[in-house]
Write a protein that holds these residues in place. Structure first.
Motif, PDB file in Angstrom:
ATOM      1  N   MET A   1       0.838  -1.198   0.000  1.00 54.38           N
ATOM      2  CA  MET A   1       0.000   0.000   0.000  1.00 54.38           C
ATOM      3  C   MET A   1       0.874   1.251   0.000  1.00 54.38           C
ATOM      4  O   MET A   1       1.810   1.365   0.790  1.00 54.38           O
ATOM      5  CB  MET A   1      -0.898  -0.001   1.240  1.00 54.38           C
ATOM      6  CG  MET A   1      -1.784   1.222   1.350  1.00 54.38           C
ATOM      7  SD  MET A   1      -2.861   1.156   2.805  1.00 54.38           S
ATOM      8  CE  MET A   1      -1.660   1.256   4.121  1.00 54.38           C
ATOM      9  N   LYS A   2       0.573   2.176  -0.911  1.00 54.88           N
ATOM     10  CA  LYS A   2       1.325   3.423  -0.963  1.00 54.88           C
ATOM     11  C   LYS A   2       0.926   4.309   0.212  1.00 54.88           C
ATOM     12  O   LYS A   2      -0.252   4.412   0.559  1.00 54.88           O
ATOM     13  CB  LYS A   2       1.062   4.143  -2.284  1.00 54.88           C
ATOM     14  CG  LYS A   2       2.045   5.261  -2.589  1.00 54.88           C
ATOM     15  CD  LYS A   2       1.836   5.804  -3.994  1.00 54.88           C
ATOM     16  CE  LYS A   2       2.913   6.818  -4.338  1.00 54.88           C
ATOM     17  NZ  LYS A   2       3.014   7.922  -3.386  1.00 54.88           N
ATOM     18  N   LEU A   3       1.916   4.938   0.812  1.00 57.32           N
ATOM     19  CA  LEU A   3       1.715   5.785   1.980  1.00 57.32           C
ATOM     20  C   LEU A   3       2.101   7.224   1.676  1.00 57.32           C
ATOM     21  O   LEU A   3       2.877   7.491   0.744  1.00 57.32           O
ATOM     22  CB  LEU A   3       2.582   5.280   3.141  1.00 57.32           C
ATOM     23  CG  LEU A   3       2.350   3.865   3.646  1.00 57.32           C
ATOM     24  CD1 LEU A   3       3.415   3.504   4.672  1.00 57.32           C
ATOM     25  CD2 LEU A   3       0.954   3.718   4.234  1.00 57.32           C
ATOM     26  N   PRO A   4       1.610   8.176   2.461  1.00 51.46           N
ATOM     27  CA  PRO A   4       2.112   9.551   2.323  1.00 51.46           C
ATOM     28  C   PRO A   4       3.578   9.595   2.727  1.00 51.46           C
ATOM     29  O   PRO A   4       4.038   8.804   3.568  1.00 51.46           O
ATOM     30  CB  PRO A   4       1.234  10.344   3.288  1.00 51.46           C
ATOM     31  CG  PRO A   4       0.725   9.340   4.263  1.00 51.46           C
ATOM     32  CD  PRO A   4       0.580   8.056   3.514  1.00 51.46           C
ATOM     33  N   ASN A   5       4.313  10.517   2.150  1.00 46.05           N
ATOM     34  CA  ASN A   5       5.737  10.622   2.458  1.00 46.05           C
ATOM     35  C   ASN A   5       6.008  10.859   3.938  1.00 46.05           C
ATOM     36  O   ASN A   5       7.058  10.480   4.465  1.00 46.05           O
ATOM     37  CB  ASN A   5       6.367  11.744   1.632  1.00 46.05           C
ATOM     38  CG  ASN A   5       6.567  11.350   0.178  1.00 46.05           C
ATOM     39  OD1 ASN A   5       6.281  10.218  -0.218  1.00 46.05           O
ATOM     40  ND2 ASN A   5       7.037  12.273  -0.626  1.00 46.05           N
ATOM     41  N   ASP A  21      20.170  15.573  -0.608  1.00 45.92           N
ATOM     42  CA  ASP A  21      19.986  16.126  -1.945  1.00 45.92           C
ATOM     43  C   ASP A  21      19.248  15.172  -2.874  1.00 45.92           C
ATOM     44  O   ASP A  21      19.256  15.345  -4.097  1.00 45.92           O
ATOM     45  CB  ASP A  21      21.336  16.505  -2.551  1.00 45.92           C
ATOM     46  CG  ASP A  21      22.344  15.369  -2.508  1.00 45.92           C
ATOM     47  OD1 ASP A  21      22.148  14.425  -1.727  1.00 45.92           O
ATOM     48  OD2 ASP A  21      23.347  15.430  -3.247  1.00 45.92           O
ATOM     49  N   PHE A  22      18.597  14.161  -2.301  1.00 46.07           N
ATOM     50  CA  PHE A  22      17.783  13.231  -3.076  1.00 46.07           C
ATOM     51  C   PHE A  22      16.306  13.563  -2.874  1.00 46.07           C
ATOM     52  O   PHE A  22      15.914  14.111  -1.851  1.00 46.07           O
ATOM     53  CB  PHE A  22      18.044  11.791  -2.631  1.00 46.07           C
ATOM     54  CG  PHE A  22      19.307  11.192  -3.173  1.00 46.07           C
ATOM     55  CD1 PHE A  22      19.265  10.150  -4.081  1.00 46.07           C
ATOM     56  CD2 PHE A  22      20.548  11.675  -2.763  1.00 46.07           C
ATOM     57  CE1 PHE A  22      20.426   9.594  -4.583  1.00 46.07           C
ATOM     58  CE2 PHE A  22      21.716  11.124  -3.258  1.00 46.07           C
ATOM     59  CZ  PHE A  22      21.657  10.079  -4.174  1.00 46.07           C
ATOM     60  N   ARG A  23      15.490  13.205  -3.851  1.00 47.68           N
ATOM     61  CA  ARG A  23      14.043  13.408  -3.772  1.00 47.68           C
ATOM     62  C   ARG A  23      13.383  12.129  -3.275  1.00 47.68           C
ATOM     63  O   ARG A  23      13.641  11.038  -3.804  1.00 47.68           O
ATOM     64  CB  ARG A  23      13.509  13.754  -5.164  1.00 47.68           C
ATOM     65  CG  ARG A  23      11.998  14.005  -5.225  1.00 47.68           C
ATOM     66  CD  ARG A  23      11.617  14.458  -6.625  1.00 47.68           C
ATOM     67  NE  ARG A  23      11.539  13.365  -7.578  1.00 47.68           N
ATOM     68  CZ  ARG A  23      11.894  13.450  -8.858  1.00 47.68           C
ATOM     69  NH1 ARG A  23      12.396  14.574  -9.342  1.00 47.68           N
ATOM     70  NH2 ARG A  23      11.780  12.420  -9.677  1.00 47.68           N
ATOM     71  N   LEU A  24      12.549  12.251  -2.254  1.00 47.07           N
ATOM     72  CA  LEU A  24      11.788  11.106  -1.779  1.00 47.07           C
ATOM     73  C   LEU A  24      10.641  10.867  -2.757  1.00 47.07           C
ATOM     74  O   LEU A  24       9.695  11.645  -2.830  1.00 47.07           O
ATOM     75  CB  LEU A  24      11.251  11.373  -0.368  1.00 47.07           C
ATOM     76  CG  LEU A  24      10.415  10.261   0.260  1.00 47.07           C
ATOM     77  CD1 LEU A  24      11.188   8.957   0.321  1.00 47.07           C
ATOM     78  CD2 LEU A  24       9.937  10.682   1.642  1.00 47.07           C
ATOM     79  N   GLU A  25      10.768   9.796  -3.529  1.00 44.36           N
ATOM     80  CA  GLU A  25       9.827   9.541  -4.617  1.00 44.36           C
ATOM     81  C   GLU A  25       8.513   8.958  -4.110  1.00 44.36           C
ATOM     82  O   GLU A  25       7.439   9.399  -4.477  1.00 44.36           O
ATOM     83  CB  GLU A  25      10.464   8.599  -5.632  1.00 44.36           C
ATOM     84  CG  GLU A  25       9.730   8.499  -6.949  1.00 44.36           C
ATOM     85  CD  GLU A  25       9.860   9.760  -7.793  1.00 44.36           C
ATOM     86  OE1 GLU A  25       9.109   9.877  -8.778  1.00 44.36           O
ATOM     87  OE2 GLU A  25      10.697  10.631  -7.470  1.00 44.36           O
ATOM     88  N   ASP A  26       8.577   7.927  -3.282  1.00 38.60           N
ATOM     89  CA  ASP A  26       7.366   7.371  -2.705  1.00 38.60           C
ATOM     90  C   ASP A  26       7.708   6.452  -1.537  1.00 38.60           C
ATOM     91  O   ASP A  26       8.865   6.094  -1.321  1.00 38.60           O
ATOM     92  CB  ASP A  26       6.482   6.634  -3.729  1.00 38.60           C
ATOM     93  CG  ASP A  26       7.265   5.759  -4.675  1.00 38.60           C
ATOM     94  OD1 ASP A  26       6.884   5.683  -5.852  1.00 38.60           O
ATOM     95  OD2 ASP A  26       8.260   5.137  -4.241  1.00 38.60           O
TER      96      ASP A  26
END
Length: 202
Positions: A1-5, A21-26
């Motif tokens: 299940m996908k969760l909010p960041n 410096d990385f993007r939290l994708e999911d």
């Protein structure tokens, strides 16, 4: 299940000080219910995985296409990876993590382990499109009577190519790749985790 960041960012994980410096994708809740000491089972199962094992023919076809295209266009050539195109993130680790075992090696998947603690495991991957991090963690259930795995994906796209690549694959990741992967993970967890409860976190 996908969760909010926020399900990931609200917890005091060590990765926060490393992937600035990385993007939290999911962020995903994993169907791996268990007890407080079951995290090594999750890590072991993930590092032993292979994209060819997914039960979805569509997902297997997409992975095959990705590896074929990557080979033709040189996306995965040795000079595009960790230690060549980008320095390894192990150089950023605090001393206690750098001196500790990095964690188990991956059997097939092109990830390199970064660090392993009692409730965190991080591994990196790099090619011509992105530098990415897979972060696994072991979190208590909302009910307080068990634990389950959680996975966070970080990316640093490599310029325009990387941003276009991530935009192109996002719908496939969410709709085609992750659902069968989660089903396979749940099936194997029920078979292999002796203390696993019957259902995943709600």
């Amino acid at each position: 299940m996908k969760l909010p960041n926020t399900a990931h960012t609200s917890r005091p994980w060590r990765i926060h000080e490393i992937a600035t410096d990385f993007r939290l994708e999911d962020v995903w809740a994993l169907p791996t219910p268990g007890g407080p000491d079951d995290f090594p089972l999750l890590v072991g199962g993930i590092v032993a995985g292979d994209t060819a094992e997914t039960p979805s023919r569509i997902a297997r076809a997409l992975w095959a296409i990705r590896w074929k295209v990557g080979g033709v266009l040189g996306w995965d050539d040795p000079d595009t990876g960790v230690g060549t195109r980008v320095p390894t993130l192990r150089d950023r680790l605090p001393e206690d993590l750098r001196d500790a075992p990095a964690g188990p090696e991956f059997a097939v998947l092109p990830f390199t382990p970064l660090y392993l603690t009692d409730d965190e495991f991080a591994a990196e991957i790099a090619n011509k499109t992105v530098h990415g991090i897979m972060h696994l963690s072991w979190v208590p259930d909302d009910t307080g009577d068990g634990y389950h795995g959680q996975m966070a994906v970080y990316v640093k796209p490599n310029g325009l190519l990387g941003n276009l690549y991530m935009a192109a694959i996002n719908p496939f990741r969410h709709l085609v790749v992750y659902p069968p992967m989660m089903r396979l993970l749940e099936e194997r967890w029920r078979e292999e985790a002796p203390g696993a409860r019957a259902s995943a976190p709600a």
